[in-house]
Design a protein around this motif. Structure first.
Motif, PDB file in Angstrom:
ATOM      1  N   THR A 300       0.823  -1.212   0.000  1.00 18.76           N
ATOM      2  CA  THR A 300       0.000   0.000   0.000  1.00 18.76           C
ATOM      3  C   THR A 300       0.858   1.263   0.000  1.00 18.76           C
ATOM      4  O   THR A 300       0.442   2.312  -0.510  1.00 18.76           O
ATOM      5  N   ALA A 301       2.076   1.179   0.557  1.00 23.68           N
ATOM      6  CA  ALA A 301       2.950   2.358   0.550  1.00 23.68           C
ATOM      7  C   ALA A 301       3.419   2.697  -0.855  1.00 23.68           C
ATOM      8  O   ALA A 301       3.764   3.861  -1.138  1.00 23.68           O
ATOM      9  N   ALA A 302       3.405   1.698  -1.737  1.00 19.35           N
ATOM     10  CA  ALA A 302       3.841   1.937  -3.110  1.00 19.35           C
ATOM     11  C   ALA A 302       2.697   2.364  -4.018  1.00 19.35           C
ATOM     12  O   ALA A 302       2.931   2.608  -5.212  1.00 19.35           O
ATOM     13  N   TRP A 303       1.483   2.430  -3.470  1.00 14.58           N
ATOM     14  CA  TRP A 303       0.346   2.841  -4.302  1.00 14.58           C
ATOM     15  C   TRP A 303       0.476   4.306  -4.723  1.00 14.58           C
ATOM     16  O   TRP A 303       0.945   5.163  -3.964  1.00 14.58           O
ATOM     17  N   LEU A 306      -3.121   6.142  -9.349  1.00  8.76           N
ATOM     18  CA  LEU A 306      -3.109   5.705 -10.739  1.00  8.76           C
ATOM     19  C   LEU A 306      -3.807   4.357 -10.849  1.00  8.76           C
ATOM     20  O   LEU A 306      -3.940   3.627  -9.851  1.00  8.76           O
ATOM     21  N   PRO A 307      -4.260   3.997 -12.049  1.00  9.65           N
ATOM     22  CA  PRO A 307      -4.883   2.677 -12.217  1.00  9.65           C
ATOM     23  C   PRO A 307      -3.865   1.560 -11.994  1.00  9.65           C
ATOM     24  O   PRO A 307      -2.652   1.776 -11.955  1.00  9.65           O
ATOM     25  N   GLY A 308      -4.428   0.334 -11.844  1.00  7.86           N
ATOM     26  CA  GLY A 308      -3.586  -0.847 -11.729  1.00  7.86           C
ATOM     27  C   GLY A 308      -3.216  -1.231 -10.320  1.00  7.86           C
ATOM     28  O   GLY A 308      -2.253  -1.981 -10.119  1.00  7.86           O
ATOM     29  N   GLN A 309      -3.946  -0.739  -9.310  1.00 10.70           N
ATOM     30  CA  GLN A 309      -3.627  -1.097  -7.941  1.00 10.70           C
ATOM     31  C   GLN A 309      -4.105  -2.522  -7.651  1.00 10.70           C
ATOM     32  O   GLN A 309      -5.152  -2.964  -8.103  1.00 10.70           O
ATOM     33  N   GLU A 310      -3.319  -3.231  -6.840  1.00  9.11           N
ATOM     34  CA  GLU A 310      -3.666  -4.595  -6.470  1.00  9.11           C
ATOM     35  C   GLU A 310      -2.991  -4.946  -5.160  1.00  9.11           C
ATOM     36  O   GLU A 310      -2.075  -4.245  -4.707  1.00  9.11           O
ATOM     37  N   LEU A 311      -3.457  -6.039  -4.557  1.00  9.30           N
ATOM     38  CA  LEU A 311      -2.874  -6.560  -3.325  1.00  9.30           C
ATOM     39  C   LEU A 311      -2.580  -8.038  -3.528  1.00  9.30           C
ATOM     40  O   LEU A 311      -3.492  -8.825  -3.828  1.00  9.30           O
ATOM     41  N   LEU A 312      -1.332  -8.423  -3.372  1.00  8.35           N
ATOM     42  CA  LEU A 312      -0.945  -9.829  -3.408  1.00  8.35           C
ATOM     43  C   LEU A 312      -1.062 -10.374  -1.988  1.00  8.35           C
ATOM     44  O   LEU A 312      -0.394  -9.886  -1.062  1.00  8.35           O
ATOM     45  N   LEU A 313      -1.917 -11.366  -1.797  1.00  7.50           N
ATOM     46  CA  LEU A 313      -2.217 -11.887  -0.467  1.00  7.50           C
ATOM     47  C   LEU A 313      -1.288 -13.049  -0.136  1.00  7.50           C
ATOM     48  O   LEU A 313      -1.005 -13.889  -0.999  1.00  7.50           O
ATOM     49  N   PRO A 314      -0.824 -13.141   1.100  1.00 11.34           N
ATOM     50  CA  PRO A 314       0.099 -14.223   1.475  1.00 11.34           C
ATOM     51  C   PRO A 314      -0.563 -15.601   1.364  1.00 11.34           C
ATOM     52  O   PRO A 314      -1.731 -15.780   1.744  1.00 11.34           O
ATOM     53  N   ASP A 315       0.155 -16.578   0.845  1.00  9.46           N
ATOM     54  CA  ASP A 315      -0.270 -17.983   0.768  1.00  9.46           C
ATOM     55  C   ASP A 315      -1.585 -18.146   0.012  1.00  9.46           C
ATOM     56  O   ASP A 315      -2.384 -19.036   0.329  1.00  9.46           O
ATOM     57  N   ALA A 316      -1.834 -17.291  -0.976  1.00  5.28           N
ATOM     58  CA  ALA A 316      -3.101 -17.358  -1.704  1.00  5.28           C
ATOM     59  C   ALA A 316      -2.926 -17.681  -3.175  1.00  5.28           C
ATOM     60  O   ALA A 316      -3.928 -17.868  -3.875  1.00  5.28           O
ATOM     61  N   ALA A 317      -1.715 -17.761  -3.677  1.00  5.17           N
ATOM     62  CA  ALA A 317      -1.508 -18.008  -5.100  1.00  5.17           C
ATOM     63  C   ALA A 317      -2.062 -19.373  -5.497  1.00  5.17           C
ATOM     64  O   ALA A 317      -1.733 -20.392  -4.895  1.00  5.17           O
ATOM     65  N   GLY A 318      -2.948 -19.374  -6.479  1.00  3.10           N
ATOM     66  CA  GLY A 318      -3.554 -20.605  -6.960  1.00  3.10           C
ATOM     67  C   GLY A 318      -4.640 -21.160  -6.084  1.00  3.10           C
ATOM     68  O   GLY A 318      -5.185 -22.231  -6.381  1.00  3.10           O
ATOM     69  N   GLN A 319      -5.005 -20.468  -4.974  1.00  2.00           N
ATOM     70  CA  GLN A 319      -5.992 -21.005  -4.031  1.00  2.00           C
ATOM     71  C   GLN A 319      -7.062 -19.994  -3.630  1.00  2.00           C
ATOM     72  O   GLN A 319      -7.977 -20.343  -2.887  1.00  2.00           O
ATOM     73  N   THR A 364     -13.937   2.094 -14.645  1.00  2.00           N
ATOM     74  CA  THR A 364     -14.707   0.907 -14.269  1.00  2.00           C
ATOM     75  C   THR A 364     -14.181   0.430 -12.921  1.00  2.00           C
ATOM     76  O   THR A 364     -13.316  -0.443 -12.834  1.00  2.00           O
ATOM     77  N   GLY A 365     -14.699   1.029 -11.873  1.00  2.00           N
ATOM     78  CA  GLY A 365     -14.241   0.710 -10.530  1.00  2.00           C
ATOM     79  C   GLY A 365     -13.355   1.805  -9.962  1.00  2.00           C
ATOM     80  O   GLY A 365     -12.541   2.412 -10.660  1.00  2.00           O
ATOM     81  N   ARG A 366     -13.527   2.061  -8.700  1.00  2.00           N
ATOM     82  CA  ARG A 366     -12.810   3.149  -8.032  1.00  2.00           C
ATOM     83  C   ARG A 366     -11.353   2.769  -7.778  1.00  2.00           C
ATOM     84  O   ARG A 366     -11.031   1.600  -7.516  1.00  2.00           O
ATOM     85  N   ILE A 367     -10.460   3.762  -7.821  1.00  2.00           N
ATOM     86  CA  ILE A 367      -9.053   3.558  -7.482  1.00  2.00           C
ATOM     87  C   ILE A 367      -8.895   3.791  -5.978  1.00  2.00           C
ATOM     88  O   ILE A 367      -9.285   4.842  -5.462  1.00  2.00           O
ATOM     89  N   PRO A 368      -8.349   2.818  -5.241  1.00  2.00           N
ATOM     90  CA  PRO A 368      -8.173   3.037  -3.796  1.00  2.00           C
ATOM     91  C   PRO A 368      -7.121   4.109  -3.531  1.00  2.00           C
ATOM     92  O   PRO A 368      -6.108   4.218  -4.244  1.00  2.00           O
ATOM     93  N   ARG A 369      -7.368   4.884  -2.492  1.00  2.21           N
ATOM     94  CA  ARG A 369      -6.439   5.955  -2.146  1.00  2.21           C
ATOM     95  C   ARG A 369      -5.279   5.397  -1.334  1.00  2.21           C
ATOM     96  O   ARG A 369      -5.466   4.577  -0.434  1.00  2.21           O
TER      97      ARG A 369
END
Length: 646
Positions: A300-303, A306-319, A364-369
């Motif tokens: 979140t500190a790197a947000w 701009l568009p393209g914000q995302e959060l990679l969740l721990p231990d969630a890849a592929g699940q 299409t969808g709000r950009i988180p601050r």
């Protein structure tokens, strides 16, 4: 005939350049004379043909986002996410004879040492102490405990419309008060019923087939009383499910008897009980995790704004299966896609493969601050990996309120991998042929057969039939006769129902479905089929060596031939209103007997009448079905070839 799909990308660069060169003399009035590639004008034409070829290629491609948007415009589901498998876990406390606190919903349990396969309880479970070596006892008209232990299917509440009751004695030990409700799994025979309550696709708003009452009693005494509250997941014993019985304040584990009764057993067929398990709860192939604060601060500190914000969740890849997102104290909601989101909509989509929460682009969808507190509760699991058999080695995946073990007493099933866009397109194409409006007679039948939550095996739409005017043809009236599914595995079982009649809940469910789909000026009625009692007499020529065997084979074959569910020439049930032809019955009887005896003639009697020996067809009215009540055999002298000729 299926129309071939249109192809927009049907022009090549060579086709376009050749066509343009042919038009040069006419368009230039003969002034353009050099048409070779060295001419700068030809070079420009070739460049434009190249660019147009690329545009045509793009035009012929349908991006995934467009497919998803079209599915939503058609009112169809977009590509379905991964679905978790479901099962039922029976919990046991390791402290023998001591009740444990209520195990809360959401407690994770695993069946492998590494903890890769985790299931989470759907409900709170009060784990009652169980007596060692004791089984659930069942008493209907006699003791059925051995049948239940062998999974032979114990018929409950005979389906004759009369009052009925069944008694269960649970293997509880001690004299402890109830820490919570009794959670009992009732696994019923599903060969002719809707999906179990814990599986995907279960329907909860179908009226029950009969009015049931649950009460407790203390074995060996006269103490008894009603339960304070009942949560019936079986929908009145229509399907397998979990029943949660809330005991009154003065109840103890000595009051381990359960009485199930009804003033009118109106089930289609007696529900067959295969298993009754205590301390049970549905569980799904999910595990809930939480990410907040330091877990997400670096992202979140790197947000930026701009568009393209995302959060990679721990231990969630592929699940990744589900997620709940809060940003700055505000709830954001999940969406299947961002195509229909507005600039101010707090929505996000899930990327299962990467284990990420993806936000909109401001259109299409709000950009988180950036700079706001973010917390995500998310579930991992799902997919086909959760499906499996029954094991008894389940243990808590993390710290639990008590030392527990568990066993899944039914198969884990229903888990599916995420649906691809191509699979969604095929599903959508198939759904376009589904019947949604009741216009023709076949439409009424199709809608009745596909009524969710009930098991309808056959249906017949009688156009012009009105229950209020039985002797007249009423324009705009349609009466749909439905035959419910009923077990047909063994016609000699005591609970076999020869003439299945739909229960009141089934009639209400089918009527509600047809009411929503009927034409504005149509009247639609849903009724049970009209059964006509049939009595047959078969004349056998010769002297069979084993008359009892011949009679049993003959009766079984004719009963199956006239059966409303598996009878008829095609084995799909006797046709509604189909006449009874002695010649056809004779063929069916002879086919069953083979060389054991020769069938000389078959006489048919309807509604208690003496069987008619005239060999004439016996007609039935539309909506009527036969039910065989008796078959009489008679031995007649064998007719020799040529006998009786002058």
């Amino acid at each position: 005939m299926t129309l071939p799909p249109p192809r927009l990308d049907d022009l090549t660069w060579a086709d376009m350049t050749a066509a343009v060169r042919r038009r040069i003399p006419a368009e230039s009035d003969g002034l353009w004379t050099l048409h070779a590639p060295v001419d700068p004008g030809v070079t420009l034409l070739e460049l434009f043909a190249y660019l147009l070829e690329q545009r045509l290629y793009w035009l012929d491609q349908v991006p995934d986002a467009l497919v998803v948007a079209l599915l939503r415009l058609l009112g169809l589901e977009p590509p379905r996410p991964a679905r978790p498998a479901a099962t039922v876990l029976r919990l046991t406390a390791r402290q023998d004879g001591v009740p444990v606190p209520v195990v809360p919903a959401g407690t994770p349990l695993t069946r492998d040492p590494a903890g890769h396969t985790v299931f989470t309880l759907d409900d709170d479970v009060a784990v009652f102490p169980l007596a060692d070596g004791a089984d659930v006892t069942v008493w209907t008209d006699r003791d059925r405990t051995a049948d239940l232990a062998a999974r032979r299917g114990v018929p409950l509440l005979a389906a004759d419309g009369a009052p009925a009751a069944v008694r269960f004695t649970l293997p509880l030990s001690g004299a402890h008060p109830a820490p919570g409700p009794l959670s009992l799994l009732f696994e019923l025979d599903r060969t002719a019923g809707p999906a179990a309550a814990w599986l995907p696709g279960a329907v909860d708003d179908v009226p029950p087939p009969a009015e049931l009452a649950w009460s407790w009693f203390r074995p060996g005494t006269a103490l008894h009383g009603p339960f304070a509250r009942v949560e019936d997941g079986t929908a009145g014993l229509r399907r397998s499910g979990i029943v949660r019985l809330h005991p009154p304040a003065d109840w103890t584990t000595r009051d381990c008897g359960v009485l199930l009764s009804t003033p009118a057993a109106t089930h289609t067929a007696p529900p067959r009980l295969l298993q009754l398990a205590v301390n049970a709860s549905a569980a799904r192939h999910l595990r809930w995790l939480t990410a907040s604060g330091a877990d997400l601060r670096d992202q979140t500190a790197a947000w930026l704004k701009l568009p393209g914000q995302e959060l990679l969740l721990p231990d969630a890849a592929g699940q990744l299966v589900e997620a709940r997102v809060r940003i700055g104290g505000e709830e954001w909601r999940p969406a299947p896609d961002l195509a229909f989101g507005g600039p101010a909509d707090r929505v996000f989509v899930l990327d299962r493969d990467r284990g990420a929460v993806v936000f909109g682009d401001g259109l299409t969808g709000r950009i988180p601050r950036p700079g706001r507190d973010v917390s995500v509760a998310y579930a991992v699991g799902g997919g086909r990996g959760g499906n499996g058999g029954m094991t008894a080695n389940w243990v808590p995946a993390e710290e639990a309120p008590a030392a527990l073990t568990a066993a899944n007493v039914v198969r884990a099933e229903g888990g599916t991998d995420p649906e691809t866009v191509a699979e969604a397109r095929r599903r959508a194409a198939a759904s376009l042929g589904e019947v949604t409006r009741a216009v023709t007679a076949d439409d009424h039948v199709a809608l009745a057969l596909t009524t969710p939550g009930v098991a309808v095996a056959r249906a017949h739409a009688a156009l012009g039939e009105h229950p209020g005017f039985p002797c007249a043809h009423v324009p705009g009236a349609v009466t749909v006769h439905v035959v419910p599914a009923a077990p047909r595995d063994d016609p000699d079982r005591e609970d076999f129902v020869a003439a299945p009649v739909p229960d009141p809940g089934t009639l209400c469910a089918v009527a509600a479905r047809l009411e929503a789909a009927r034409l504005l000026t149509a009247e639609v009625f849903v009724r049970a089929p009209r059964y006509r009692d049939v009595e047959l007499r078969a004349d056998l020529s010769g002297a069979p060596a084993d008359r009892a065997r011949v009679s049993a084979l003959l009766t079984g074959a004719l009963r199956r031939h006239l059966d409303p569910l598996v009878g008829g020439d095609d084995g799909e049930g006797w046709p509604f209103g189909g006449p009874l032809r002695p010649s056809a019955l004779l063929r069916a009887a002879q086919r069953a007997l083979g060389d054991l005896a020769d069938v000389h003639a078959v006489a048919v009697g309807l509604d208690g009448a003496v069987p008619d020996e005239s060999c004439r067809d016996v007609p039935l009215r539309p909506g009527e079905l036969p039910v065989l009540r008796a078959v009489h055999t008679r031995i007649v002298p064998a007719v020799e070839p040529g006998e009786g000729l002058a």
